[in-house]
Structure formats: structure tokens, C-alpha cells
Design an enzyme around this catalytic site. Structure first.
Site, PDB file in Angstrom:
ATOM      1  N   ASP A 297       0.710  -1.255   0.020  1.00 32.99           N
ATOM      2  CA  ASP A 297      -0.036  -0.123   0.096  1.00 32.99           C
ATOM      3  C   ASP A 297       0.828   1.162   0.132  1.00 32.99           C
ATOM      4  OD1 ASP A 297      -2.176  -1.728   0.164  1.00 32.99           O
ATOM      5  OD2 ASP A 297      -1.807  -1.940   2.451  1.00 32.99           O
TER       6      ASP A 297
ATOM      7  N   LYS B   6       1.997   2.020  -5.036  1.00 34.31           N
ATOM      8  CA  LYS B   6       2.727   1.466  -6.254  1.00 34.31           C
ATOM      9  C   LYS B   6       1.958   1.577  -7.413  1.00 34.31           C
ATOM     10  CE  LYS B   6       2.866  -2.518  -4.372  1.00 34.31           C
ATOM     11  NZ  LYS B   6       2.568  -2.287  -2.995  1.00 34.31           N
TER      12      LYS B   6
ATOM     13  N   GLY C 291      -4.167  -4.757  -5.050  1.00 32.29           N
ATOM     14  CA  GLY C 291      -5.357  -4.175  -5.511  1.00 32.29           C
ATOM     15  C   GLY C 291      -4.978  -2.519  -5.689  1.00 32.29           C
ATOM     16  N   HIS C 292      -5.134  -2.154  -6.776  1.00 32.16           N
ATOM     17  CA  HIS C 292      -5.126  -0.634  -7.100  1.00 32.16           C
ATOM     18  C   HIS C 292      -5.853  -0.269  -8.043  1.00 32.16           C
ATOM     19  CE1 HIS C 292      -2.054  -1.708 -10.180  1.00 32.16           C
ATOM     20  NE2 HIS C 292      -2.432  -0.976 -10.754  1.00 32.16           N
TER      21      HIS C 292
ATOM     22  N   GLN D 156       2.177  -6.157  -3.097  1.00 35.27           N
ATOM     23  CA  GLN D 156       2.568  -6.062  -1.494  1.00 35.27           C
ATOM     24  C   GLN D 156       3.924  -5.387  -1.208  1.00 35.27           C
ATOM     25  OE1 GLN D 156       1.601  -9.624  -2.948  1.00 35.27           O
ATOM     26  NE2 GLN D 156      -0.224  -8.786  -2.706  1.00 35.27           N
TER      27      GLN D 156
HETATM   28  P1  IMP Z   1      -2.362 -12.956   2.009  1.00 33.01           P
HETATM   29  O1  IMP Z   1      -1.352 -12.370   0.980  1.00 33.01           O
HETATM   30  O2  IMP Z   1      -3.902 -12.689   1.527  1.00 33.01           O
HETATM   31  O3  IMP Z   1      -2.110 -14.323   2.311  1.00 33.01           O
HETATM   32  O4  IMP Z   1      -2.266 -12.278   3.240  1.00 33.01           O
HETATM   33  C1  IMP Z   1      -1.140 -12.082   4.246  1.00 33.01           C
HETATM   34  C2  IMP Z   1      -0.823 -10.885   4.612  1.00 33.01           C
HETATM   35  O5  IMP Z   1      -0.371 -10.136   3.385  1.00 33.01           O
HETATM   36  C3  IMP Z   1      -1.938 -10.168   5.486  1.00 33.01           C
HETATM   37  O6  IMP Z   1      -1.066  -9.350   6.375  1.00 33.01           O
HETATM   38  C4  IMP Z   1      -2.475  -9.358   4.467  1.00 33.01           C
HETATM   39  O7  IMP Z   1      -2.954  -8.148   4.933  1.00 33.01           O
HETATM   40  C5  IMP Z   1      -1.264  -8.579   3.715  1.00 33.01           C
HETATM   41  N1  IMP Z   1      -1.191  -8.233   2.366  1.00 33.01           N
HETATM   42  C6  IMP Z   1      -1.703  -9.009   1.161  1.00 33.01           C
HETATM   43  N2  IMP Z   1      -1.978  -8.383   0.086  1.00 33.01           N
HETATM   44  C7  IMP Z   1      -1.481  -7.024   0.608  1.00 33.01           C
HETATM   45  C8  IMP Z   1      -1.628  -5.655  -0.333  1.00 33.01           C
HETATM   46  O8  IMP Z   1      -1.742  -5.570  -1.281  1.00 33.01           O
HETATM   47  N3  IMP Z   1      -1.224  -4.671   0.460  1.00 33.01           N
HETATM   48  C9  IMP Z   1      -1.114  -4.730   1.986  1.00 33.01           C
HETATM   49  N4  IMP Z   1      -1.078  -5.917   2.465  1.00 33.01           N
HETATM   50  C10 IMP Z   1      -1.425  -6.929   1.851  1.00 33.01           C
END
Ligand code: IMP
Length: 431
Positions: free
Chosen positions: A13, A16, A40-41, A223
Site C-alpha cells: 500500500d 505502487k 489491488g490498486h 505487496q
Molecule cells: P495474503 O496475501 O492474503 O495471504 O495475506 C497475508 C498478509 O499480507 C496479510 O497481512 C495481508 O493483510 C497482507 N497483504 C496481502 N496483500 C496485501 C496488499 O496488497 N497490501 C497490503 N497488505 C497485503
């Protein structure tokens, strides 16, 4: 071989999406190399906000080829929805290329993601519950289903039978949840094979050929560094390689093909989900940064935790990604505060940590005391109209220069608002 990897340097977040949109017109290919629809953006087309979760943002540019690389996990339901949404908005998806080796998120991955989180209770990761972790578990466990498997009905059935034999036992006996049948999943997923067929390719060959032809490639990370499976705050991480090293493995080019690494860094720092966060603010300043910065997740709508810029993390991110440039985002949000703090080191158990600590227990609030440097702010001065570095108030310039010196990497792009024009380019060039 002009190519750039763009990565998040904090917990995701960082903005990007805006930077990718901004620079993607300088590239012939934009490649996603890890993650899935946990990212997501928002992109803006004809004044409309469109949320992209899986499709590389290069899809917005008709001269660019968007590529979903082998390192990505693809939920075909989400892909179908996203392609429909883009077409409805007049954006052609014909150029989209999907790696034959990317893994597929299956309905049982989503069920297991939720179940595993519930089972962890207070130790939950705080995942996006999109099945990302369980899909990567199967990839590493060699029981995953790849895009190419969907296209051969017999192979798909055989792999699905093997997978379900075990997954159904897990769902039923451990988690007491409904099970799936092979036919039920085949019926839903086979039509997706038709959707994917025209887009599928050996993307390693495609990209290496493009590099040989002197084409310009942007690898679009999702991420962030501290969510990286190896370099992040494990276990509170995502299941893929979000650092720049993930770009070669997740796309099939070699590491020597990368010549720039642009790290996206927010002027403060945020995190969603669980896990340690040394500079987290639990006071009204944290609330203020969240409100002014609009810190809510694009995918889950979750409120982001906010804190001061952490130079220990920034230096670590510079190292593990080999950053050549930084895009500093959301500098305008800091117009809301009086004095700005930057964490330059941690203190825990009477010891000072200037570098990211070996033992992550140091990072938890009960153990860590961030050591802050205080810098004067530019409270109340609207910087969102500034288009050159010199137009920024002196204290904002000093803040950027201080960060640059502390991190040791040039801040080549500075974002002063969400719109494309609200950007200051200093020394950035794609080539
Ligand atoms: P997962 O990727 O859904 O398995 O989540 C694992 C961790 O990564 C969690 O803390 C989510 O909140 C974080 N996370 C996954 N995708 C994003 C993103 O695009 N932005 C911020 N945090 C993310």
C-alpha cells in the site's frame, strides 16, 4: 536490456499503483511476477476509478503488453470479472498474456484460507482470505494446478481428483466444512479454460525475446518487502517473493536482465493485517495520518495501521532489493502534522539496532523503543500543486533530503497527491 522492477518497500500500500500507471507508458511490457488478487490498486480511465487486482496495469495503455507471469497465482473467477469490467469500460484486454506455468487458485484454497485463519485464532495472519497462501502451499507441495492443466480436460480431472482426495479430508475432518466434488469444480472451471486459451503463452520465451529486441519491460511488484515470504516479518507475510529477486523467478528472465529497481516508499508507513510494527502510532496522530491519507484497503476495505517513517526498514529494503531509485509517495499527507518523526534505530533490551534485527521479537511493541529524529514540518501548507522540487517548502525539501541521505538511495520521484499530475520528477528515466 532496459528493464525496471518496481517494488513496495514497506508492508504494501505504498502507492505502487499510481507510480506504475505513471511510468508504464515508457514500457513495452508490464509484468506481474508474484501474488494474486490479494493486491489491488485503482486506475483512472475516462474519469472513472477502476480497481485492478490481478491484471497488470499496463492493460490501460494500448501500446503495452500486460503479462501475468509464472510466479502469480490466478483466480479465474476474479480474472473473468476483471476482464469483463475492463471491456465494459472500453479497455481492450486482447493483448493480455498469461503464463502457462502460473498456478490456479481453486475454490478449496479459498475455503482453507478462511479455515486456517479461524484455527489460528489470536495468532491469525490477517490474510485477505483470497486463497493465496493455500495456493502457494500447493505449488511448493507439488500438488498445485497450473494454467496449462486447465486446458487439457483429462489432465485437469486427474490432478483435481488427486488434490481433492486430500483437501476434502482436511475440510471435512479437521475443519468440519463442506467438501467439493470433482464434477462441480470441473463444470465451473472448464469455461474459464476457454477464456484463458487465447491469452496463454510461454512467457519466459516471450520476455527474453522482447529483451533481445531491446524492448523495455516493467516488472510490477505487489505487496511489499516486509510481506515477502523470505525477507518479511514472518509469519505475518504473504506467501510469495515480493522483493526484486522475485521478478526473475516469477517471470523467467535472468537476474542480469534487471537494470533498475524502483522502490516505492510512503512518506510515513502503514500496515494491514497482524504482525509487528515498531513505529505504529496508537494516538491521534496515527488517526490523523489514516484519515488524511485515506488509509483503507482497496481489496478488503480494512483500516490500515499508521506510523512514522522507519529508516531501519527503508535501509533494509534498499539492501534486499538493490534499490537504484525511490519514489516517495504521499508527501502531501504530512502537511497535516506539526513535527515529523523519523525512526533511525531501535532500542530493545538495552541494545541499539541500526539494522533490521536478526530476531524479530525485537520488533514487537512490548520490546522495542523506536529512536526518533525530529524534523520541522510544513503544517497547513498545501503542497499538492507543487510540480518541481524547488516549489516545495524548505522543510519539505529538507525532509526528502534527510530521508535520501539516511536511506542512501536517490528519491527520483515524489508524489504530492493521488492524481497523475501531482508528481515531481527529479532524476527519473526509464532507460
Ligand atoms: P495474503 O496475501 O492474503 O495471504 O495475506 C497475508 C498478509 O499480507 C496479510 O497481512 C495481508 O493483510 C497482507 N497483504 C496481502 N496483500 C496485501 C496488499 O496488497 N497490501 C497490503 N497488505 C497485503
Amino acid at each position: 536490456m532496459p528493464s525496471t522492477v518496481l517494488v513496495g518497500t514497506q508492508w504494501g500500500d505504498e502507492g505502487k499503483g499510481k507510480i506504475t500507471d505513471l511510468i508504464s507508458s515508457d514500457y513495452d511490457y508490464v509484468v506481474r511476477f508474484q501474488g494474486g488478487n490479494n493486491a489491488g490498486h485503482t486506475v483512472i480511465a475516462d474519469g472513472k476509478n477502476l480497481a485492478l487486482r490481478l491484471t497488470p496495469s499496463g492493460v490501460m495503455n494500448p501500446d503495452c503488453t500486460p503479462v501475468i507471469g509464472n510466479g502469480v497465482v490466478v483466480d479465474p473467477r476474479v480474472l473473468a470479472g476483471e476482464l469483463d469490467m475492463l471491456r465494459e469500460n472500453g479497455i481492450s484486454c486482447d493483448r493480455l498474456v498469461i503464463s502457462c506455468d502460473a498456478h490456479v487458485i481453486m475454490p478449496y484454497h479459498i475455503a482453507l484460507d478462511g479455515a486456517q485463519e479461524t484455527r489460528l485464532g489470536k495468532h491469525e495472519i490477517g490474510t485477505t482470505k483470497n486463497g493465496i497462501g493455500p495456493a502457494y502451499q500447493d505449488k511448493a507441495g507439488r500438488t498445485g494446478i497450473r494454467i496449462q492443466d486447465l486446458l487439457d480436460e483429462a489432465i485437469f480431472r486427474e490432478k483435481l481428483e488427486t488434490a481433492l482426495d486430500y483437501k476434502n479430508q482436511l475440510l471435512e475432518k479437521i475443519y468440519h466444512l463442506p467438501t467439493f466434488t470433482v464434477d462441480q469444480i470441473m463444470e465451473e472451471y472448464l469455461p474459464y479454460a476457454d477464456m484463458i486459451r487465447p491469452h496463454m503463452a510461454e512467457t519466459a520465451q516471450l520476455l527474453n525475446t522482447a529483451l533481445r529486441e531491446g524492448k523495455n519491460i516493467l516488472f510490477e511488484g505487489a505487496q511489499g518487502t516486509l510481506l515477502d515470504i523470505d525477507h518479511g516479518t514472518y509469519p505475518f507475510v504473504t506467501s510469495s517473493s515480493c522483493c526484486s529477486g522475485g521478478a526473475p523467478t516469477g517471470s523467467g528472465v535472468g537476474p542480469k536482465a534487471i537494470d533498475k529497481v524502483l522502490g516505492i516508499m510512503k512518506a510515513y508507513i502503514t500496515r494491514v493485517g497482524s504482525g509487528p510494527f515498531p513505529t505504529e502510532l496508537f494516538d491521534e496522530t496515527g488517526e490523523l495520518l489514516g484519515q488524511v491519507g485515506g488509509e483503507f484497503g482497496v481489496v478488503t476495505g480494512r483500516k490500515r495501521r499508521c506510523g512514522w517513517f522507519d529508516a531501519v526498514i527503508a535501509r533494509y529494503a534498499a539492501d534486499v532489493n538493490s534499490l537504484t531509485d525511490i519514489a516517495l509517495t504521499k508527501l502531501d499527507v504530512l502537511s497535516a502534522v506539526d513535527t515529523i518523526k523519523v525512526c533511525v534505530a531501535y532500542e530493545a533490551d538495552g541494545q541499539r539496532y541500526d539494522y533490521f534485527p536478526m530476531q524479530h521479537s525485537v520488533l514487537y511493541p512490548k520490546n522495542v523503543t523506536p529512536i526518533y529524529e525530529e524534523l520541522p514540518g510544513w503544517k497547513g501548507v498545501d503542497i499538492s500543486e507543487c510540480r518541481t522540487f524547488d516549489e516545495l517548502p524548505a522543510n519539505a525539501q529538507a525532509y526528502v533530503e534527510y530521508l535520501e541521505q539516511t536511506v542512501g538511495v536517490p528519491m527520483s520521484i515524489i508524489a504530492v497527491g493521488p492524481d497523475r499530475e501531482q508528481t515531481i520528477f527529479r532524476n527519473w528515466s526509464a532507460r
